[in-house]
Scaffold this motif. Structure first.
Motif, PDB file in Angstrom:
ATOM      1  N   THR A 130       0.805  -1.230   0.000  1.00 39.61           N
ATOM      2  CA  THR A 130       0.000   0.000   0.000  1.00 39.61           C
ATOM      3  C   THR A 130       0.839   1.281   0.000  1.00 39.61           C
ATOM      4  O   THR A 130       0.319   2.351   0.294  1.00 39.61           O
ATOM      5  N   ILE A 131       2.138   1.187  -0.320  1.00 38.32           N
ATOM      6  CA  ILE A 131       2.925   2.430  -0.315  1.00 38.32           C
ATOM      7  C   ILE A 131       2.624   3.266  -1.556  1.00 38.32           C
ATOM      8  O   ILE A 131       2.220   2.748  -2.595  1.00 38.32           O
ATOM      9  N   LYS A 132       2.847   4.571  -1.428  1.00 44.10           N
ATOM     10  CA  LYS A 132       2.687   5.505  -2.558  1.00 44.10           C
ATOM     11  C   LYS A 132       3.928   6.396  -2.663  1.00 44.10           C
ATOM     12  O   LYS A 132       4.643   6.358  -3.641  1.00 44.10           O
ATOM     13  N   GLU A 133       4.172   7.186  -1.605  1.00 40.43           N
ATOM     14  CA  GLU A 133       5.321   8.110  -1.606  1.00 40.43           C
ATOM     15  C   GLU A 133       6.480   7.594  -0.750  1.00 40.43           C
ATOM     16  O   GLU A 133       7.564   8.175  -0.769  1.00 40.43           O
ATOM     17  N   PHE A 134       6.272   6.537  -0.002  1.00 42.35           N
ATOM     18  CA  PHE A 134       7.262   6.013   0.951  1.00 42.35           C
ATOM     19  C   PHE A 134       8.651   5.903   0.306  1.00 42.35           C
ATOM     20  O   PHE A 134       8.827   5.238  -0.704  1.00 42.35           O
ATOM     21  N   LYS A 135       9.618   6.611   0.911  1.00 50.12           N
ATOM     22  CA  LYS A 135      10.974   6.633   0.344  1.00 50.12           C
ATOM     23  C   LYS A 135      12.009   6.553   1.458  1.00 50.12           C
ATOM     24  O   LYS A 135      12.245   7.535   2.158  1.00 50.12           O
ATOM     25  N   PRO A 136      12.622   5.387   1.650  1.00 49.87           N
ATOM     26  CA  PRO A 136      13.650   5.280   2.683  1.00 49.87           C
ATOM     27  C   PRO A 136      14.924   6.030   2.274  1.00 49.87           C
ATOM     28  O   PRO A 136      15.162   6.264   1.086  1.00 49.87           O
ATOM     29  N   LYS A 137      15.728   6.364   3.252  1.00 47.08           N
ATOM     30  CA  LYS A 137      17.058   6.947   2.991  1.00 47.08           C
ATOM     31  C   LYS A 137      17.941   5.868   2.357  1.00 47.08           C
ATOM     32  O   LYS A 137      18.614   6.093   1.357  1.00 47.08           O
ATOM     33  N   ILE A 138      17.937   4.673   2.974  1.00 40.12           N
ATOM     34  CA  ILE A 138      18.580   3.484   2.399  1.00 40.12           C
ATOM     35  C   ILE A 138      17.592   2.332   2.580  1.00 40.12           C
ATOM     36  O   ILE A 138      16.980   2.202   3.633  1.00 40.12           O
ATOM     37  N   SER A 139      17.434   1.520   1.536  1.00 38.89           N
ATOM     38  CA  SER A 139      16.569   0.338   1.654  1.00 38.89           C
ATOM     39  C   SER A 139      17.413  -0.914   1.496  1.00 38.89           C
ATOM     40  O   SER A 139      18.541  -0.858   0.999  1.00 38.89           O
ATOM     41  N   SER A 190       4.238 -11.954  -8.084  1.00 40.47           N
ATOM     42  CA  SER A 190       3.569 -10.812  -7.451  1.00 40.47           C
ATOM     43  C   SER A 190       4.241 -10.474  -6.117  1.00 40.47           C
ATOM     44  O   SER A 190       4.510  -9.299  -5.819  1.00 40.47           O
ATOM     45  N   TYR A 191       4.537 -11.515  -5.325  1.00 43.80           N
ATOM     46  CA  TYR A 191       5.213 -11.326  -4.034  1.00 43.80           C
ATOM     47  C   TYR A 191       6.588 -10.675  -4.238  1.00 43.80           C
ATOM     48  O   TYR A 191       6.946  -9.719  -3.540  1.00 43.80           O
ATOM     49  N   ARG A 192       7.349 -11.171  -5.220  1.00 41.49           N
ATOM     50  CA  ARG A 192       8.686 -10.607  -5.526  1.00 41.49           C
ATOM     51  C   ARG A 192       8.569  -9.122  -5.878  1.00 41.49           C
ATOM     52  O   ARG A 192       9.329  -8.294  -5.369  1.00 41.49           O
ATOM     53  N   ASP A 193       7.607  -8.798  -6.741  1.00 47.91           N
ATOM     54  CA  ASP A 193       7.464  -7.410  -7.197  1.00 47.91           C
ATOM     55  C   ASP A 193       7.046  -6.479  -6.055  1.00 47.91           C
ATOM     56  O   ASP A 193       7.466  -5.318  -6.010  1.00 47.91           O
ATOM     57  N   ILE A 194       6.225  -6.985  -5.138  1.00 45.38           N
ATOM     58  CA  ILE A 194       5.822  -6.186  -3.975  1.00 45.38           C
ATOM     59  C   ILE A 194       7.043  -5.905  -3.096  1.00 45.38           C
ATOM     60  O   ILE A 194       7.236  -4.778  -2.625  1.00 45.38           O
ATOM     61  N   LYS A 195       7.894  -6.903  -2.886  1.00 52.94           N
ATOM     62  CA  LYS A 195       9.132  -6.692  -2.115  1.00 52.94           C
ATOM     63  C   LYS A 195       9.993  -5.598  -2.767  1.00 52.94           C
ATOM     64  O   LYS A 195      10.580  -4.753  -2.093  1.00 52.94           O
ATOM     65  N   GLY A 196      10.041  -5.632  -4.116  1.00 49.28           N
ATOM     66  CA  GLY A 196      10.843  -4.659  -4.847  1.00 49.28           C
ATOM     67  C   GLY A 196      10.340  -3.230  -4.749  1.00 49.28           C
ATOM     68  O   GLY A 196      11.070  -2.280  -5.059  1.00 49.28           O
ATOM     69  N   ARG A 197       9.118  -3.068  -4.271  1.00 50.75           N
ATOM     70  CA  ARG A 197       8.557  -1.713  -4.148  1.00 50.75           C
ATOM     71  C   ARG A 197       9.289  -0.892  -3.080  1.00 50.75           C
ATOM     72  O   ARG A 197       9.150   0.328  -3.047  1.00 50.75           O
ATOM     73  N   ILE A 198      10.070  -1.539  -2.240  1.00 50.03           N
ATOM     74  CA  ILE A 198      10.743  -0.821  -1.142  1.00 50.03           C
ATOM     75  C   ILE A 198      11.638   0.302  -1.663  1.00 50.03           C
ATOM     76  O   ILE A 198      11.814   1.320  -1.006  1.00 50.03           O
ATOM     77  N   PHE A 199      12.182   0.132  -2.884  1.00 45.40           N
ATOM     78  CA  PHE A 199      13.072   1.179  -3.424  1.00 45.40           C
ATOM     79  C   PHE A 199      12.458   1.967  -4.587  1.00 45.40           C
ATOM     80  O   PHE A 199      13.142   2.753  -5.222  1.00 45.40           O
ATOM     81  N   GLU A 200      11.168   1.778  -4.862  1.00 41.41           N
ATOM     82  CA  GLU A 200      10.614   2.353  -6.097  1.00 41.41           C
ATOM     83  C   GLU A 200      10.627   3.886  -6.128  1.00 41.41           C
ATOM     84  O   GLU A 200      10.630   4.467  -7.213  1.00 41.41           O
ATOM     85  N   ASN A 201      10.650   4.529  -4.976  1.00 36.73           N
ATOM     86  CA  ASN A 201      10.687   6.002  -4.961  1.00 36.73           C
ATOM     87  C   ASN A 201      12.080   6.568  -4.716  1.00 36.73           C
ATOM     88  O   ASN A 201      12.243   7.793  -4.673  1.00 36.73           O
ATOM     89  N   GLN A 202      13.062   5.699  -4.555  1.00 39.89           N
ATOM     90  CA  GLN A 202      14.440   6.178  -4.344  1.00 39.89           C
ATOM     91  C   GLN A 202      15.060   6.589  -5.681  1.00 39.89           C
ATOM     92  O   GLN A 202      14.788   5.982  -6.712  1.00 39.89           O
ATOM     93  N   ARG A 203      15.910   7.586  -5.633  1.00 41.64           N
ATOM     94  CA  ARG A 203      16.518   8.125  -6.855  1.00 41.64           C
ATOM     95  C   ARG A 203      17.992   8.467  -6.645  1.00 41.64           C
ATOM     96  O   ARG A 203      18.453   8.606  -5.512  1.00 41.64           O
ATOM     97  N   GLY A 204      18.701   8.664  -7.756  1.00 45.74           N
ATOM     98  CA  GLY A 204      20.046   9.242  -7.749  1.00 45.74           C
ATOM     99  C   GLY A 204      21.030   8.573  -6.831  1.00 45.74           C
ATOM    100  O   GLY A 204      21.316   7.383  -6.945  1.00 45.74           O
TER     101      GLY A 204
END
Length: 454
Positions: free
Chosen positions: A171-180, A198-212
């Motif tokens: 259920t994340i949208k903007e969630f962005k860790p400093k380091i994941s 589906s489970y793998r892709d959900i786990k991968g969402r942890i870094f989806e908003n991280q950049r640069g």
């Protein structure tokens, strides 16, 4: 977020839901709290919030519960295909997960850990590294201390280390860790996520908003985890038990090294790490990587690895009675976690397994017995399923016993064990068929072991 006077619907009244109710009430929101279970079942849990001005709803969900609601906040246990979410979408009401909701209040950076196994150990270990480095740190999330409490307490100069589950990442949208960090990905929760992909892709969402220049730390040895690197829009920092890396954390000649931009630094000899087992070496590499990238010195990382004694309910030594050692691995809630526990013990094992059926298969679990598991004592919903799998691989039927309760299983295990053996509770299943959670299951196991001394 301005919530004063807003009508907020909290779905799910477990640990996270109760924390959300308390915080929302303190922010002067109008809280409508709902759970599919009846009040009598939840009575004990609701003690701490019953005096607050909360409007409770229980039992079967009705669409009218969402009349006039401004925001729905989901506890992790509520799936995104539930009637609550469908109704909210029909009514154009915003739906936020508990972690996403908490993140929007956070002033402190969040260092987020996920993975199928080792999350709690790695999160706890990283929290200790931050603490030993003199940083004010809150260890929160799926580990048991709700993230909403941590973000409300932490200030800009503080740090939050958070264990994040797949249920929370859904259920994340903007969630962005400093380091994941993703420690590993093996099949789990397929009853909820339907497919492994589906489970793998959900786990991968942890870094989806991280950049640069932000980092995600990934397990180089786990093909499923490592395959997610192509989705990352931030820097990828690998760790490996098996390969030397030009840029990453790795094991070479019996020591952990971390190399950033080609500058390799020795951290510790692996024999000096307090917690045993190859899976804990993986956890040590993951935690050390995040700590090092966040600016913690090699000395602090090493001293923490030498002193950190692990977490409760994860291959936790309980007692030794007449030469028989007892280990509580109630946190082994899927086959892969329990395989790691079996591999970590060097003695013959009397294994107590079974529990709530999450749709897992037990073939690899049974194959891991490999002559080490001399007796198998089965409890819970999956007992027959595990028995059938064991028989498929020619595990002797005479060495399989059933027990109606965990206490009975402990007695049977002790009677089956000889001096030099270990009795291991590592269920390979969730606890929800017989217990409220894995912690309760572990506590009952430890109590049952203590009873053997009487």
């Amino acid at each position: 977020m301005e919530l004063k006077g807003k009508k907020i619907f909290v779905a799910g009244l477990g640990v996270s839901g109760i924390a959300l109710c308390k915080v929302l009430d303190s922010l002067k929101a109008k809280v409508i709290a709902y759970d599919g279970k009846e009040y009598d079942v939840l009575k004990e849990n609701l003690e701490e919030i019953k005096s607050l001005s909360i409007d409770f709803r229980f039992g079967k969900f009705k669409k009218e519960f969402l009349e006039g609601i401004d925001l729905v906040v989901l506890s992790p246990g509520v799936p995104i295909d539930s009637d609550i979410v469908k109704t909210a979408q029909e009514k154009k009401i915003e739906v936020l997960g508990e972690v996403e909701f908490a993140y929007r209040f956070s002033k402190a950076p969040i260092y987020a850990i996920t993975g199928t196994n080792g999350k709690t150990t790695t999160t706890s270990l990283l929290g200790e590294m931050f603490k030993n480095a003199g940083r004010k740190v809150y260890v929160a999330g799926n580990i048991g201390y709700p993230l909403i409490y941590a973000v409300m307490e932490a200030t800009e100069g503080d740090f939050i280390v958070a264990e994040i589950s797949s249920f929370q990442l859904e259920t994340i949208k903007e969630f962005k860790p400093k380091i994941s960090c993703i420690i590993n990905i093996t099949p789990d929760h397929l009853n909820r996520h339907k497919t492994f992909e589906s489970y793998r892709d959900i786990k991968g969402r942890i870094f989806e908003n991280q950049r640069g220049d932000e980092y995600t730390v990934l397990n180089f040895d786990d093909p499923v985890t490592w395959s997610l690197k192509n989705k990352a829009k931030c820097r990828v920092f690998p760790f490996s038990r098996k390969s030397s890396l030009e840029n990453g954390a790795y094991v070479k000649d019996g020591s952990i090294y971390i190399s950033v931009n080609g500058n390799a630094k020795k951290i510790i000899d692996i024999e000096e790490i307090y917690i045993p087992g190859e899976h804990n070496l993986e956890n040590a590499l993951a935690a050390s990587s995040v700590a090092y990238l966040s600016g913690i010195s090699a000395n602090v990382i090493a001293s923490t690895l030498k002193s950190f004694k692990g977490v409760e309910h994860r291959i936790e030594f309980v007692d030794e009675i007449n030469g028989v050692k007892f280990y509580n691995d109630s946190k082994g809630t899927n086959p892969d976690a329990s395989i790691k526990a079996i591999q970590a013990l060097k003695t013959p094992i009397v294994l107590i397994a079974g529990g709530y059926d999450k749709g897992s298969e037990f073939d690899e679990f049974v194959k891991a017995f490999n002559g080490k598991v001399k007796k198998l004592i089965l409890i819970g919903q999956t007992a027959k399923k595990i028995r059938d799998t064991a028989r498929k691989y020619s595990y002797p039927e005479d060495d399989i016993l059933f027990a109606g309760t965990l206490e009975e299983a402990v007695k049977k295990a002790y009677e089956s064990a000889k001096e030099g053996d270990s009795v291991l509770l590592s269920p390979a299943c969730a606890s929800w068929d017989m217990f409220r959670n894995f912690e309760e299951r572990g506590r009952i196991f430890k109590k049952a072991v203590a009873e053997l001394r009487r």
